[in-house]
Design a protein around this motif. Structure first.
Motif, PDB file in Angstrom:
ATOM      1  N   PHE A 125      39.118  54.485  52.986  1.00  0.00           N
ATOM      2  CA  PHE A 125      37.799  54.728  53.599  1.00  0.00           C
ATOM      3  C   PHE A 125      37.967  55.423  54.951  1.00  0.00           C
ATOM      4  O   PHE A 125      37.274  56.388  55.265  1.00  0.00           O
ATOM      5  CB  PHE A 125      37.090  53.384  53.738  1.00  0.00           C
ATOM      6  N   MET A 126      38.908  54.944  55.752  1.00  0.00           N
ATOM      7  CA  MET A 126      39.129  55.567  57.058  1.00  0.00           C
ATOM      8  C   MET A 126      39.668  56.988  56.882  1.00  0.00           C
ATOM      9  O   MET A 126      39.212  57.917  57.529  1.00  0.00           O
ATOM     10  CB  MET A 126      40.157  54.793  57.889  1.00  0.00           C
ATOM     11  N   ILE A 162      34.038  50.036  46.811  1.00  0.00           N
ATOM     12  CA  ILE A 162      33.610  48.669  47.087  1.00  0.00           C
ATOM     13  C   ILE A 162      32.810  48.103  45.926  1.00  0.00           C
ATOM     14  O   ILE A 162      32.940  46.935  45.578  1.00  0.00           O
ATOM     15  CB  ILE A 162      32.806  48.613  48.406  1.00  0.00           C
ATOM     16  N   TYR A 206      35.294  46.960  43.565  1.00  0.00           N
ATOM     17  CA  TYR A 206      35.946  45.741  44.044  1.00  0.00           C
ATOM     18  C   TYR A 206      35.039  44.527  43.865  1.00  0.00           C
ATOM     19  O   TYR A 206      35.486  43.453  43.469  1.00  0.00           O
ATOM     20  CB  TYR A 206      36.320  45.908  45.524  1.00  0.00           C
ATOM     21  N   LEU A 254      41.978  45.532  48.530  1.00  0.00           N
ATOM     22  CA  LEU A 254      40.839  45.735  49.437  1.00  0.00           C
ATOM     23  C   LEU A 254      41.287  46.455  50.707  1.00  0.00           C
ATOM     24  O   LEU A 254      40.602  47.342  51.214  1.00  0.00           O
ATOM     25  CB  LEU A 254      40.206  44.392  49.784  1.00  0.00           C
ATOM     26  N   ILE A 255      42.448  46.066  51.207  1.00  0.00           N
ATOM     27  CA  ILE A 255      42.931  46.728  52.422  1.00  0.00           C
ATOM     28  C   ILE A 255      43.242  48.188  52.147  1.00  0.00           C
ATOM     29  O   ILE A 255      42.928  49.071  52.957  1.00  0.00           O
ATOM     30  CB  ILE A 255      44.143  45.969  52.976  1.00  0.00           C
ATOM     31  N   PHE A 257      27.976  51.132  55.849  1.00  0.00           N
ATOM     32  CA  PHE A 257      29.364  51.521  55.582  1.00  0.00           C
ATOM     33  C   PHE A 257      29.448  52.605  54.515  1.00  0.00           C
ATOM     34  O   PHE A 257      30.499  52.797  53.910  1.00  0.00           O
ATOM     35  CB  PHE A 257      30.181  50.311  55.134  1.00  0.00           C
ATOM     36  N   LEU A 262      42.953  41.246  46.963  1.00  0.00           N
ATOM     37  CA  LEU A 262      42.699  41.350  48.402  1.00  0.00           C
ATOM     38  C   LEU A 262      43.583  42.418  49.047  1.00  0.00           C
ATOM     39  O   LEU A 262      43.153  43.114  49.962  1.00  0.00           O
ATOM     40  CB  LEU A 262      42.910  39.997  49.074  1.00  0.00           C
ATOM     41  N   LEU A 263      44.809  42.547  48.551  1.00  0.00           N
ATOM     42  CA  LEU A 263      45.646  43.619  49.101  1.00  0.00           C
ATOM     43  C   LEU A 263      45.057  44.975  48.744  1.00  0.00           C
ATOM     44  O   LEU A 263      45.094  45.914  49.545  1.00  0.00           O
ATOM     45  CB  LEU A 263      47.078  43.493  48.579  1.00  0.00           C
ATOM     46  N   LEU A 267      40.056  49.980  52.213  1.00  0.00           N
ATOM     47  CA  LEU A 267      39.559  50.202  53.576  1.00  0.00           C
ATOM     48  C   LEU A 267      40.346  51.316  54.256  1.00  0.00           C
ATOM     49  O   LEU A 267      39.793  52.124  55.001  1.00  0.00           O
ATOM     50  CB  LEU A 267      39.657  48.907  54.387  1.00  0.00           C
ATOM     51  N   TYR A 268      41.643  51.354  53.981  1.00  0.00           N
ATOM     52  CA  TYR A 268      42.463  52.402  54.568  1.00  0.00           C
ATOM     53  C   TYR A 268      42.009  53.770  54.048  1.00  0.00           C
ATOM     54  O   TYR A 268      41.853  54.730  54.814  1.00  0.00           O
ATOM     55  CB  TYR A 268      43.931  52.158  54.229  1.00  0.00           C
TER      56      TYR A 268
END
Lengths: 493, 522
Positions: free
Chosen positions: A187-188, A136, A139, A180-181, A74, A177-178, A184-185
């Protein structure tokens, strides 16, 4: 730049040392566990000193960088580095760890190895948070640091410790955790990169920025904690043992504020600008309303806990006015609060160890039996109230100055803290230390010993040094703060 | 019709297990006095050898394992070279079909077989003392577990609806027998009955769905079905109708809401050693079956089944986590937690195809597989701990039984804490990276809301895991009996717990194994 991986050392020496301490096992080896932890804490602090002495204050770039691929699947990397904003927190953290080990030296008699190990591991993880440059990696450290603190509160805490520990854990977990999303967003959006520095350059549309801002806000606001998600903090503080409170106040609260600087402001500058009025309003509520709440507390620890929230309100206020003096003031306030609140909790710990109560009403006339202690306590109380000459004054003054540039009425509201802070701190001090000797327990108190004198003395020196000559601190952060503000001023839309 | 001698080579591991099952059956009849020791020993040997053979017959897998091994410190590179030299001389066929297309040998199957065989082996090792304490340590138990493994292997390598169903029934029937193994226990018998009736119903649903697939496509072979759908030769209505039954049957076997009713009852009622068995390897087999049916056979219908999986997955994550809070029985709690974990696996599976774009498939399915494997590792450790605390005449069943474990034995308390935090998805443990990879796949597919639901439920989930840590660390022990277990159980359980931590620090190897496996097999 030298070849030594100082940041990795600052992270892994305490963690591995903590595991070693854990291995000493049962309480029969408690003396060994104590000395070993002291050694680890000292070595851990020693390796952070080069971070300060070799730091190039003229540069805003990341220094002492380390880069290793961690999870190539990743594109997650072990990427560390510090700039003028984060370097001071690594130092503060390593320093406070020594204080915590000292403070727990005699007080903790049960499961000593586990206690010390939890703090050492936590210290390493927190250094990781301040120096991670990969989303990450950040995190992972951010979350993992919950575990030792959860255990510390839950095992060595007071009567209502279980409730406090679980509340603390779940509150912060929800926030992170929010986040984290959001990570990830990003990251994309960044085409498969978790690098925070890449994210700083990433253009983002306003709706996305707003959502990301909210995700970060929930994560960091809980950690700071900002009003109205602050309710876990007084519970956690009251139930935590002294060392836990010190780490919580001195370091853990800084994580959220640091997150705003590393994530929210540079990654979503437009949303940050747009949300600034709301953030300033929330900060002012924290400063004023929580100041009043602190005034009516009957428990010393709760009082200092609320005062922490109020002081952290000052920090977030300084961030969201987007001027250099406010931002630097906020950073100074964070460092200073690290010393002062740490010292306040240590002082309360000193009293609690002797009297086993934190009720203000149970005290009175402590100065008669503990004059040396009263002198230290006085200094820290003054610093908490923001008396000129102590470190507490510098930060508050700079933030108020920044606020005047921003808006007079904001400055006016913020400045009330100078009155409120003095009111709740000094009133508590008066009730605890002065007056007639309240009861026979107070009459039998013993003054502080050499060990307590040592840690209070060191902290007192720090508070005074920073209050009288803050230049070395502001100098380090200057370039990075300016760069951050330049960055925030440029729209990413 | 001429008979072609099939290529036995890809099925060498299955043949080994089948032969050994017969050998053990005979041997234990003749050597009565040492029957259970003999059966146990031979079974363990068979499982380990079969795992080894599964690697050896798949040159791809061997190469991938070698690549991962070469990253290890010390002798890693040497070992990798050794492994590679073993792989030489075999044609590196990515996918081999044999037995007239009924059986497929590929890396995905090889890897899943290795993990399931090892999981069965670990489960037997943990459970042996437990069975002996309850006087049910009989050779038949080991025989059944071998037959179950064989069923799983057939399922994993099935390329044909018939072989798939045969493997499934072989696994399920063995499991029913194992649940009822403690035949004097009314609870276990009841659980077995429930499991059997509901399991049979699920098989029926699955068969019904399969018959519709056959009717619509005229093929029982999965690749034939896929071809027929691709050429649009099949009646879509019948297909989708069949798909509904297939998904329902799969959901039963995976144990996801709303087909989950058997899970808590069976987990609670079965002897803990059997619960351990059910909770681990069969999940991998069910995952393989889902992959074979939905991805290999019905990939063209991905849009349809992804929507169904979305419902199943959200319901499982929500209900699994909420219901787990209310449990005081730890086996039941872990059952509900397993339901929510399976929901996460489905979350990975449903993120494969976005608006007809299949570029996400590899990433999504390998995340799901990584999650399933991680779950199995965690599940083994968690039930292993429950077994560790049980002893003759005492079942550690409630969460209260973990009270004050830190004071009784701080090492095992620490291990259990690692397992609990890992299940809650807290770093640095493997559970976090499992969640991370699945959430990443979900966000990549554009379902941000789904990820938000999943993490909100994870916070709720964290509560009951934290409660276990709470009773272990914050409460005083009520039970002061020392923890007695054989050395090998202690050792393996420690290794299992540490693996969760070590794989959490270095998850790359396992992640890339899963990714390679899918890359080489899709």
């Amino acid at each position: 730049m030298t070849g030594m991986p100082f940041l990795s050392l600052a992270i892994w020496i305490p963690i591995l040392g903590g595991l070693l301490v854990l291995a000493t096992g049962s309480d029969r080896n408690a003396p060994l566990a104590r000395s070993l932890s002291m050694l680890v804490a000292l070595v851990g602090f020693a390796v952070t000193i080069p971070l300060f002495t070799q730091f190039d204050a003229s540069s805003s770039a990341m220094q002492f960088s380390e880069f290793l691929p961690w999870i190539p699947r990743f594109n997650i990397n072990y990427h560390l580095g510090v700039d003028g904003i984060s370097v001071l927190f690594v130092l503060l953290n390593a320093f406070i760890t020594i204080m915590v080990v000292m403070a727990g030296w005699q007080v903790i008699q049960e499961k000593v190895a586990q206690y010390m190990a939890a703090f050492l591991i936590m210290s390493g993880l927190m250094n990781g948070i301040f120096s991670a440059l990969d989303g990450i990696l950040f995190y992972v450290f951010f979350e993992a640091s919950l575990i030792p603190l959860y255990l510390v509160i839950g095992i060595w805490g007071g009567a209502n410790r279980v409730y406090a520990a679980i509340k603390f854990f779940l509150y912060t977990l929800l926030g992170s955790l929010l986040m984290l999303i959001a990570l990830l967003y990003l990251f994309m959006q960044a085409g498969g990169s978790f690098s925070i520095l890449d994210w700083h350059k990433l253009p983002l549309a306003m709706p996305a920025q707003t959502l990301i801002f909210w995700a970060f806000l929930i994560a960091f606001a809980v950690k700071v904690p900002m009003w109205p998600v602050h309710t876990w903090l007084p519970d956690a503080h009251v139930e935590a043992p002294t060392g836990g409170s010190v780490v919580l106040a001195a370091i853990a609260l800084k994580l959220g504020a640091y997150g705003f600087l590393r994530f929210s402001l540079p990654i979503v500058p437009d949303a940050s600008q747009a949300m600034a009025p709301m953030m300033i309003a929330l900060s002012l509520v924290a400063v004023i309303y929580i100041g009043f709440v602190a005034l009516v507390q009957t428990d010393m620890k709760k009082l200092v806990a609320y005062s922490s929230i109020s002081h952290m309100g000052f920090v977030t206020l300084g961030f969201f006015m987007f001027n250099a003096i406010g931002l630097e003031g906020a950073l100074v306030q964070m460092i200073s609060h690290g010393f002062v609140s740490g010292a306040m909790f240590l002082c309360i710990g000193v009293l609690y160890d002797r009297m086993h109560t934190r009720n203000i009403a149970d005290y009175g006339g402590v100065v008669k039996t503990m004059p040396k202690f009263a002198a230290f306590f006085m200094l820290f109380a003054m610093a908490n109230a923001g008396l000129p000459g102590t470190s507490g004054f510098i930060g508050e003054f700079m933030v108020v100055l920044g606020a005047v540039q921003f808006n007079f009425w904001v400055a006016f509201a913020a400045a009330t803290t100078l009155i409120l802070g003095a009111a709740y701190t000094l009133w508590m001090y008066k009730r605890v230390v002065f007056g007639v000797v309240g009861n026979s327990h107070v009459a039998e108190l013993e003054d502080i010993g050499a060990r307590e004198f040592a840690f209070l003395g060191i902290l007192a020196l720090c508070v005074l040094a920073m209050g009288l000559y803050p230049f070395p601190f502001t100098e380090v952060m200057h370039a990075s703060v300016n760069e951050l503000l330049r960055h925030v001023a440029v729209s990413k839309l | 019709m001429n008979f072609v001698i099939p290529d036995f080579y890809p099925a060498a591991a299955e043949i080994l297990v089948a032969v050994m099952a017969l050998v053990i059956m005979l041997a234990s009849t003749f050597a009565r006095r040492v029957a259970s020791d003999l059966a146990y020993g031979l079974t363990q040997l068979t499982l380990v050898f079969a795992a080894l053979v599964s690697v050896l017959v798949s040159p791809n897998l061997l190469a991938a394992v070698a690549a991962v091994v070469s990253e290890l410190p010390l002798f890693g590179v040497r070992l990798a070279e050794l492994l590679m030299s073993l792989a030489e001389g075999y044609a590196a066929n990515e996918v081999v079909a044999t037995f007239s297309g009924m059986f497929i040998g590929d890396m995905l199957g090889g890897l899943l077989k290795v993990f399931s065989l090892l999981a069965v082996s670990v489960a037997l090792l943990y459970g042996r003392g437990y069975l002996a304490d309850r006087k049910i340590d009989r050779p038949e138990y080991y025989l059944l577990s071998l037959l179950m493994s064989l069923g799983m292997m057939v399922m994993i390598s099935a390329n044909h609806l018939l072989s798939l169903y045969m493997g499934l029934e072989m696994m399920s029937l063995s499991l029913y027998g194992m649940v009822a193994f403690d035949r004097d226990s009314p609870r276990a018998t009841e659980a077995a009955m429930k499991y059997f009736v509901l399991g049979a119903l699920a098989s029926g649903l699955l068969l019904y769905g399969m018959s519709m697939l056959y009717g619509a496509t005229g093929s029982l072979e999965l690749s034939g079905i896929a071809q027929s759908i691709y050429h649009q030769a099949a009646n879509k209505t019948v297909l989708v109708f069949g798909l509904v039954f297939i998904v329902a049957g799969l959901a039963f076997k995976l144990g996801v809401v709303p087909f989950h009713m058997w899970v808590p009852d069976v987990y609670q009622g079965a002897p803990t050693a059997v619960t351990l068995m059910i909770s681990a390897a069969p999940k991998l087999a069910a995952f393989a079956m889902t992959m074979r049916l939905l991805v290999y056979g019905l990939f063209e219908l991905a849009d349809q089944w992804q929507t169904m999986l979305m419902f199943l997955s959200v319901l499982s994550i929500v209900l699994g986590n909420l219901a787990a809070i209310a449990q005081s029985n730890i086996k039941r709690m872990l059952a509900y937690s397993g339901i929510s974990h399976m929901g996460f696996v489905l979350l990975g599976l449903l993120a494969g195809v976005v608006d007809g774009d299949r570029n996400f498939a590899l990433n999504a399915y390998s995340s799901a597989m990584f999650y399933a494997v991680s779950y199995v590792i965690m599940s083994l450790a968690s039930f292993g701990m429950v077994i560790l605390l049980s002893r003759a005449g005492f079942e550690a069943e409630t969460i209260e039984d973990f009270k004050g474990l830190n004071k009784r034995n701080s090492w095992f308390a620490a291990l259990m804490m690692i397992v609990m935090f890992s299940m809650a998805g807290i770093p640095f443990f493997i559970g976090f990276f499992a969640k991370l990879s699945v959430l990443q796949a979900v966000v990549a597919a554009g379902y941000v809301w789904l990820a938000v639901v999943a993490v909100l439920m994870s916070v709720i989930g964290a509560y009951y895991y934290l409660r276990v840590v709470k009773v272990m660390y914050f409460d005083d022990p009520v039970d002061s009996a020392p923890i007695r277990a054989q050395g090998e159980v202690r050792f393996l359980l420690s290794a299992n717990g540490l693996a969760i931590a070590v794989l959490g620090l270095l998850p790359q190897g396992l992640m890339s194994l899963c990714a390679y496996a899918l890359l080489a097999s899709l």
